[in-house]
Design a protein around this motif. Structure first.
Motif, PDB file in Angstrom:
ATOM      1  N   TYR A  27       1.108  -1.288  -0.229  1.00  0.00           N
ATOM      2  CA  TYR A  27       0.277  -0.094  -0.030  1.00  0.00           C
ATOM      3  C   TYR A  27       0.170   1.428  -0.073  1.00  0.00           C
ATOM      4  O   TYR A  27       0.397   2.061  -0.714  1.00  0.00           O
ATOM      5  N   TRP A  31       0.515   0.886  -4.583  1.00  0.00           N
ATOM      6  CA  TRP A  31      -0.658   1.125  -4.966  1.00  0.00           C
ATOM      7  C   TRP A  31      -0.846   2.779  -5.048  1.00  0.00           C
ATOM      8  O   TRP A  31      -1.829   3.111  -5.436  1.00  0.00           O
ATOM      9  N   LYS A  38      -6.079   4.462  -8.121  1.00  0.00           N
ATOM     10  CA  LYS A  38      -6.933   2.828  -7.711  1.00  0.00           C
ATOM     11  C   LYS A  38      -7.690   2.414  -7.686  1.00  0.00           C
ATOM     12  O   LYS A  38      -8.137   1.434  -6.969  1.00  0.00           O
ATOM     13  N   ARG A  41      -6.805   0.105  -9.720  1.00  0.00           N
ATOM     14  CA  ARG A  41      -6.371  -1.172  -9.180  1.00  0.00           C
ATOM     15  C   ARG A  41      -6.536  -1.795  -8.665  1.00  0.00           C
ATOM     16  O   ARG A  41      -6.725  -3.233  -8.242  1.00  0.00           O
ATOM     17  N   SER A  42      -7.855  -1.465  -7.538  1.00  0.00           N
ATOM     18  CA  SER A  42      -8.784  -2.025  -6.912  1.00  0.00           C
ATOM     19  C   SER A  42      -9.968  -3.378  -7.906  1.00  0.00           C
ATOM     20  O   SER A  42      -9.633  -4.203  -7.716  1.00  0.00           O
ATOM     21  N   THR A  45      -7.191  -5.613  -9.338  1.00  0.00           N
ATOM     22  CA  THR A  45      -7.078  -6.968  -7.575  1.00  0.00           C
ATOM     23  C   THR A  45      -8.463  -7.913  -7.513  1.00  0.00           C
ATOM     24  O   THR A  45      -8.533  -8.585  -7.746  1.00  0.00           O
ATOM     25  N   ASN A  68     -12.762   3.970  -3.081  1.00  0.00           N
ATOM     26  CA  ASN A  68     -11.274   4.250  -4.379  1.00  0.00           C
ATOM     27  C   ASN A  68     -12.121   4.857  -5.603  1.00  0.00           C
ATOM     28  O   ASN A  68     -11.642   5.314  -6.849  1.00  0.00           O
TER      29      ASN A  68
END
Length: 119
Positions: A27, A31, A38, A41-42, A45, A68
């Motif tokens: 993080y 991140w 973000k 990225r979320s 993921t 996010n």
């Protein structure tokens, strides 16, 4: 949403170094790298966790995705899209993780599963 489902604080007494790496490297660095937001990225993921069938971490990452800037509709669409790429069982399992979160947000009724018109 403060990511209440995160397991990081629960594992800290058992593996403090791992919790430190999560805080500082994952993080604190990964991140925050340029090139992806973000939010992006979320969503990535979440897709990876679904594809790997790692549902233990899925709820906390869904919470983080909402924080996010991802919308519940986008999370729903990710689940639907991944059914065709990761398999229906993986997407269905992920949907069962998402449902309680969606219920808490008032997006679906706990009784019949339909969207709550008052939300």
């Amino acid at each position: 949403m403060s990511n209440p489902s995160s397991s990081k604080n629960r594992i800290r007494p058992v593996v403090p170094k791992l919790a430190e790496v999560i805080d500082e490297v994952i993080y604190g660095d990964i991140w925050n790298r340029p090139g992806l937001t973000k939010r992006e990225r979320s969503l990535i993921t979440i897709a990876a966790l679904i594809g790997l069938r790692q549902t233990d971490q899925l709820r906390s990452h869904m919470e983080k995705a909402l924080d996010n800037g991802a919308s519940p509709e986008e999370l729903s669409e990710v689940l639907t899209h991944l059914a065709f790429y990761t398999g229906f069982p993986a997407a269905l399992s992920a949907s069962l993780v998402a449902r309680p979160l969606f219920e808490e947000l008032g997006l679906v009724s706990a009784v019949d599963g339909h969207a709550d018109p008052d939300a």
